[in-house]
Design a protein around this motif. Structure first.
Motif, PDB file in Angstrom:
ATOM      1  N   THR A 285      -7.744  14.956 -10.206  1.00 43.77           N
ATOM      2  CA  THR A 285      -7.148  13.662 -10.547  1.00 43.77           C
ATOM      3  C   THR A 285      -6.758  12.970  -9.243  1.00 43.77           C
ATOM      4  O   THR A 285      -6.274  13.618  -8.307  1.00 43.77           O
ATOM      5  N   VAL A 286      -6.996  11.675  -9.174  1.00 44.56           N
ATOM      6  CA  VAL A 286      -6.803  10.922  -7.930  1.00 44.56           C
ATOM      7  C   VAL A 286      -6.060   9.629  -8.195  1.00 44.56           C
ATOM      8  O   VAL A 286      -6.278   8.969  -9.215  1.00 44.56           O
ATOM      9  N   VAL A 287      -5.171   9.262  -7.275  1.00 44.74           N
ATOM     10  CA  VAL A 287      -4.609   7.913  -7.229  1.00 44.74           C
ATOM     11  C   VAL A 287      -4.906   7.363  -5.838  1.00 44.74           C
ATOM     12  O   VAL A 287      -4.685   8.044  -4.828  1.00 44.74           O
ATOM     13  N   GLY A 288      -5.466   6.156  -5.777  1.00 46.58           N
ATOM     14  CA  GLY A 288      -5.726   5.490  -4.508  1.00 46.58           C
ATOM     15  C   GLY A 288      -5.019   4.159  -4.484  1.00 46.58           C
ATOM     16  O   GLY A 288      -4.890   3.508  -5.532  1.00 46.58           O
ATOM     17  N   VAL A 289      -4.540   3.755  -3.326  1.00 41.19           N
ATOM     18  CA  VAL A 289      -3.888   2.447  -3.214  1.00 41.19           C
ATOM     19  C   VAL A 289      -4.394   1.757  -1.962  1.00 41.19           C
ATOM     20  O   VAL A 289      -4.586   2.381  -0.918  1.00 41.19           O
ATOM     21  N   ASP A 290      -4.644   0.447  -2.082  1.00 41.58           N
ATOM     22  CA  ASP A 290      -5.026  -0.376  -0.926  1.00 41.58           C
ATOM     23  C   ASP A 290      -4.039  -1.530  -0.854  1.00 41.58           C
ATOM     24  O   ASP A 290      -4.058  -2.422  -1.704  1.00 41.58           O
ATOM     25  N   ILE A 291      -3.149  -1.482   0.130  1.00 37.37           N
ATOM     26  CA  ILE A 291      -2.135  -2.527   0.268  1.00 37.37           C
ATOM     27  C   ILE A 291      -2.572  -3.510   1.346  1.00 37.37           C
ATOM     28  O   ILE A 291      -2.774  -3.133   2.506  1.00 37.37           O
ATOM     29  N   GLY A 292      -2.763  -4.758   0.951  1.00 35.10           N
ATOM     30  CA  GLY A 292      -3.234  -5.790   1.869  1.00 35.10           C
ATOM     31  C   GLY A 292      -2.156  -6.820   2.160  1.00 35.10           C
ATOM     32  O   GLY A 292      -0.974  -6.614   1.867  1.00 35.10           O
ATOM     33  N   GLY A 293      -2.584  -7.936   2.734  1.00 33.87           N
ATOM     34  CA  GLY A 293      -1.636  -8.990   3.073  1.00 33.87           C
ATOM     35  C   GLY A 293      -1.182  -9.786   1.869  1.00 33.87           C
ATOM     36  O   GLY A 293      -0.037 -10.239   1.788  1.00 33.87           O
ATOM     37  N   ALA A 294      -2.090  -9.966   0.891  1.00 33.81           N
ATOM     38  CA  ALA A 294      -1.774 -10.791  -0.276  1.00 33.81           C
ATOM     39  C   ALA A 294      -1.708  -9.997  -1.572  1.00 33.81           C
ATOM     40  O   ALA A 294      -0.971 -10.351  -2.483  1.00 33.81           O
ATOM     41  N   THR A 295      -2.480  -8.904  -1.669  1.00 34.08           N
ATOM     42  CA  THR A 295      -2.541  -8.147  -2.921  1.00 34.08           C
ATOM     43  C   THR A 295      -2.466  -6.647  -2.652  1.00 34.08           C
ATOM     44  O   THR A 295      -2.706  -6.192  -1.542  1.00 34.08           O
ATOM     45  N   THR A 296      -2.148  -5.907  -3.697  1.00 25.36           N
ATOM     46  CA  THR A 296      -2.193  -4.440  -3.636  1.00 25.36           C
ATOM     47  C   THR A 296      -3.007  -3.947  -4.827  1.00 25.36           C
ATOM     48  O   THR A 296      -2.701  -4.281  -5.971  1.00 25.36           O
ATOM     49  N   ASP A 297      -4.057  -3.190  -4.537  1.00 23.73           N
ATOM     50  CA  ASP A 297      -4.900  -2.598  -5.584  1.00 23.73           C
ATOM     51  C   ASP A 297      -4.511  -1.140  -5.772  1.00 23.73           C
ATOM     52  O   ASP A 297      -4.339  -0.420  -4.790  1.00 23.73           O
ATOM     53  N   VAL A 298      -4.393  -0.712  -7.015  1.00 23.31           N
ATOM     54  CA  VAL A 298      -4.152   0.705  -7.310  1.00 23.31           C
ATOM     55  C   VAL A 298      -5.288   1.200  -8.198  1.00 23.31           C
ATOM     56  O   VAL A 298      -5.671   0.537  -9.169  1.00 23.31           O
ATOM     57  N   PHE A 299      -5.847   2.357  -7.849  1.00 30.11           N
ATOM     58  CA  PHE A 299      -6.955   2.977  -8.588  1.00 30.11           C
ATOM     59  C   PHE A 299      -6.489   4.355  -9.056  1.00 30.11           C
ATOM     60  O   PHE A 299      -5.761   5.038  -8.339  1.00 30.11           O
ATOM     61  N   SER A 300      -6.930   4.768 -10.240  1.00 30.48           N
ATOM     62  CA  SER A 300      -6.584   6.134 -10.653  1.00 30.48           C
ATOM     63  C   SER A 300      -7.665   6.716 -11.548  1.00 30.48           C
ATOM     64  O   SER A 300      -8.387   5.977 -12.228  1.00 30.48           O
TER      65      SER A 300
END
Length: 607
Positions: A285-300
Motif C-alpha cells: 500500500t502506498v501514499v504519495g504526495v506532491d506539494i507544489g507552489g499552487a496545489t498539492t496532489d495526494v495519491f494512494s
C-alpha cells in the motif's frame, strides 16, 4: 497511440516533463545490465508568449542534456532515433502540465454517488476538477449554466444513473450543458469534448441534445450498478481526448506529439501511473504526495484501489495564504519552535506569496516555511481521506429521494496502520536542506501508524517514469528504485492510550556488524537510530494496550529498513495526536524532538 517498442532493443531513453514554469529532461541508459538515470537538464517552459511553442523549451532542455552527457541527441530540431554509432536515443517520451494542465468539469445525478465517481475518474486521469455539477448540488438552473460558461473547461465528463434506471435526471444535466453551449479554453473552431459515461438507457436522449453542439463520445457507465464502479473506460477516453483536442490546440504540442514514441500524458496522471505500478509489483500500500507552489496532489493505493486528489488551494508559494486561512494561525504556530506571533507569521507568509520563487534566507524563515508545509500536507491528506472512500449506497434499499438526501460518507479506504510506503515530492520536501527535515515533515503531517517506510523523490522524475512504465516496465521500476527514491528510513509509531511515564514500545534491532540497538520508547518521546538503507532484523514488543501493526499487545519479529535518516521511533501518540497547549512547554518539546531527530543544525542557542 504508442509506437511498437521492443523493450529488449531499448538501451537509451530520453524523457521530458513540460511543467508550467520549467521543462525537465532526463537521460536513462542501460549501465552494466541495469537501467540508471545518468544525466538531467532543464530549461524554462515556452508555451506562453513570446515563444508560444512548447518544443523550444524541450529542445533547450535536451541541449543542456547533450552538454552534460557529451552525447549527441539532436540533429537541428530532430531527435536522432534509434541509436547509431553511439549517438541519439532509442525512445523519446514526455509528460506535460504546461498551460494549466488538463482542466475538467464533471457531472453526476447525485453529488455523493455518481458525481463523486466521475470526479474519481477525472482525477485519476490527471485532471484538475474545476467543479462538480449535480442535480442535488443546491444551485438553480441558470446558476449552473452561468458556471459552465464562466469556467471554460478543456473537457466535460457527464455521468448519472445506473444502467436501466431512471433517465430524467441525467437528461436534465445534458439540457443544462446544451443551454450553456460551452466553448473550449484552447483553440477556436472546434467543439468542446464531452464524454458521456452514464445510464445506457439515456444515450439517445443525450445524443439528441449534445451531438450537434459538442464533440460527444459515449463510453461504458461509470456506475453500472450501485455496487460497482467502472472507471477505466472513462479514464482511457480522457487520455485519448486530451491528446486529440487539448494537446493538439496548445502551442507547439502537435509538433511535440509527432516526436514522441508514446502518447503525452498529463503530469499528475503519469505520477499516478508509477504509484499504481509500484503498489502492484511490490504488493504494497502506498501514499504519495506532491506539494507544489499552487496545489498539492495526494495519491494512494489501498485495497488495490487507486485514488488521487488535488488540493487546488494548498501550496507553498502562490497558495500559501490559503494554507494559513484554512488551517488557522494557531495550527501553523504550533509547529514553530521559537516565540512568534500572528503579525510576524502573516508578514513572512505574505512575503512568500508576493515573491513566490524566493527561498528561506535564514534558519527562522526555514523553520516557519516547514511549519506551514506541515499544515498544507495535513489538510491535503485530510481531504484525500474524505474522498478515498468505499462506494456509497451499497447493500441499502433506497429510493431516488433517499439517494438525493444521502450525505453520509462511505468508509475511507485509507488505513494508516496498513500503509507500507509514504513518498514525498515537491520542492519543500525534495530540496529540504537536510533529509531529516523531510522525514519530520512527512511524519508530523501524515502521522503514520505502526511500521511505515519513508522516502522522497530525489529530483521529481516520477512523471517521466510513469509514462515510461506504460512502454518499458523494467526500465521505469529499476530507475524508480535506484535513482528516483531517496529512502529516508522507517517510522515506528505505536498506537494506543498515552500516559506520561508509560512504555509504549520495547525494541531490539540488529544493525549488522555485530551491533544491536535495544531499548524502550516512552510516551511522548522520539528517538532516531542512524542506520543506512539495508534490511535490519527487529523484535518489536508494544506496551500495554498498544498496537505496532499486528493487533493490540501483539509482538513480532520482523525486518525493517534504515535509510539516509535512519529508523525513527515516534512515541508521541495517535488518535488524537496533540502538542502541549502551553507555549513554553510546546517550544521545549519541539526543540527536544528536533535535537534527537537531528532536524536542524546547532539548535542550542538558536532561536
Amino acid at each position: 497511440m504508442a509506437k511498437d517498442i521492443n523493450p529488449d532493443k531499448v538501451n537509451v531513453i530520453l524523457a521530458t516533463d513540460c511543467g508550467s514554469t520549467t521543462t525537465k529532461a532526463i537521460l536513462i541508459q542501460l549501465v552494466d545490465g541495469v537501467y540508471r538515470l545518468t544525466h538531467r537538464g532543464e530549461a524554462p517552459t515556452t508555451v506562453e508568449a513570446p515563444f508560444e511553442d512548447v518544443t523550444k523549451g524541450v529542445l533547450n532542455s535536451i541541449t543542456e542534456l547533450e552538454e552534460l552527457s557529451g552525447r549527441k541527441i539532436l540533429d537541428g530540431e530532430k531527435i536522432i532515433s534509434p541509436v547509431k554509432d553511439g549517438i541519439g536515443v532509442d525512445i523519446y517520451i514526455s509528460t506535460s502540465s504546461a498551460g494549466g494542465g488538463l482542466q475538467m468539469m464533471v457531472g453526476g445525478v447525485v453529488k455523493n454517488m455518481t458525481g463523486e465517481s466521475a470526479q474519481r475518474a477525472a482525477l485519476g486521469a490527471g485532471a484538475i476538477v474545476m467543479d462538480v455539477l449535480a442535480s442535488n448540488d443546491g444551485r438553480l438552473y441558470h446558476e449552473k449554466v452561468r458556471r459552465i460558461r464562466q469556467l471554460r473547461p478543456d473537457m466535460i465528463l457527464l455521468s448519472g444513473g445506473i444502467d436501466g434506471g431512471t433517465v430524467s435526471h441525467v437528461v436534465e444535466l445534458a439540457e443544462i450543458l446544451e443551454a450553456a453551449n460551452p466553448k473550449p479554453r484552447l483553440g477556436i473552431g472546434y467543439k468542446l469534448p464531452v464524454i458521456y459515461a452514464g445510464n445506457i438507457k439515456a444515450r439517445d436522449a443525450i445524443a439528441e441534445r449534445l451531438q450537434d453542439k459538442t464533440d460527444l463520445t459515449m463510453v461504458d457507465n461509470i456506475r453500472p450498478t450501485l455496487e460497482k464502479e467502472n472507471l477505466k473506460p472513462s479514464r482511457d477516453e480522457i487520455h485519448e481526448l486530451f491528446m486529440e483536442h487539448v494537446m493538439a490546440q496548445a502551442p507547439g504540442y502537435k509538433k511535440l506529439m509527432s516526436w514522441t514514441d508514446a502518447p503525452i500524458m498529463p503530469t499528475p496522471g503519469a505520477v499516478g501511473e508509477i504509484i499504481q505500478k509500484i503498489a502492484k509489483v511490490e504488493n504494497i500500500t502506498v501514499v504519495g504526495v506532491d506539494i507544489g507552489g499552487a496545489t498539492t496532489d495526494v495519491f494512494s493505493v489501498f485495497q488495490n484501489q487507486f485514488n488521487r486528489t488535488v488540493s487546488a488551494n494548498l501550496g507553498m508559494s502562490y497558495s500559501i495564504c490559503n494554507v494559513l486561512a484554512e488551517s488557522g494561525v494557531p495550527n501553523v504556530i504550533r509547529w514553530v519552535p521559537f516565540d512568534t506571533d500572528e503579525e510576524d507569521l502573516t508578514n513572512r507568509i505574505a512575503n512568500k506569496m508576493i515573491r513566490p520563487t524566493t527561498i528561506p534566507q535564514d534558519m527562522d524563515d526555514l523553520k516557519m516555511e516547514q511549519a506551514i508545509s506541515r499544515e498544507a500536507l495535513r489538510l491535503s491528506f485530510k481531504q484525500h481521506k474524505e474522498f478515498a472512500v468505499g462506494l456509497k449506497g451499497i447493500q441499502k434499499e433506497r429510493t431516488i429521494s433517499d439517494a438525493f438526501d444521502q450525505s453520509e460518507s462511505g468508509e475511507s479506504l485509507v488505513d494508516l496502520m496498513e500503509l507500507n510506503l509514504l513518498v514525498g515530492s515537491g520542492g519543500v520536501l525534495s530540496h529540504a536542506p537536510r533529509r531529516h527535515q523531510a522525514a519530520r515533515m512527512l511524519v508530523d503531517a501524515f502521522l503514520p501508524e505502526g511500521v511505515t517506510q519513508l522516502a522522497v523523490d530525489s529530483i521529481f522524475m516520477m512523471p517521466q517514469l510513469g509514462v515510461l512504465s506504460t512502454v518499458h516496465d523494467k526500465a521505469a521500476l529499476e530507475v524508480f528504485n535506484r535513482d528516483c527514491l531517496v529512502h529516508l528510513g522507517t517510522c515506528l509509531a505505536p498506537v494506543g492510550p498515552q500516559k506520561t511515564g508509560k512504555i509504549v514500545l520495547d525494541y531490539e534491532i540488529d544493525l549488522g556488524d555485530g551491533k544491536t540497538e535495544k531499548g524502550s520508547l516512552m510516551a511522548g518521546e522520539m528517538k532516531l537510530i542512524p542506520v543506512e538503507y539495508k534490511p535490519c532484523k527487529a523484535k518489536l514488543i508494544p506496551g500495554k494496550n498498544m498496537d505496532i501493526g499486528w493487533g493490540k499487545n501483539e509482538s513480532r519479529d520482523t525486518v525493517i529498513s534504515g535509510g539516509v535518516v535512519g529508523i525513527l521511533l515516534d512515541g508521541r501518540g495517535r488518535r488524537p495526536f496533540s502538542l502541549p497547549e502551553n507555549s513554553t512547554e510546546r517550544i521545549k518539546k519541539l526543540l527536544e524532538w528536533s535535537t534527537v531527530t537531528a532536524e536542524y543544525p546547532n539548535l542550542e542557542g538558536q532561536s
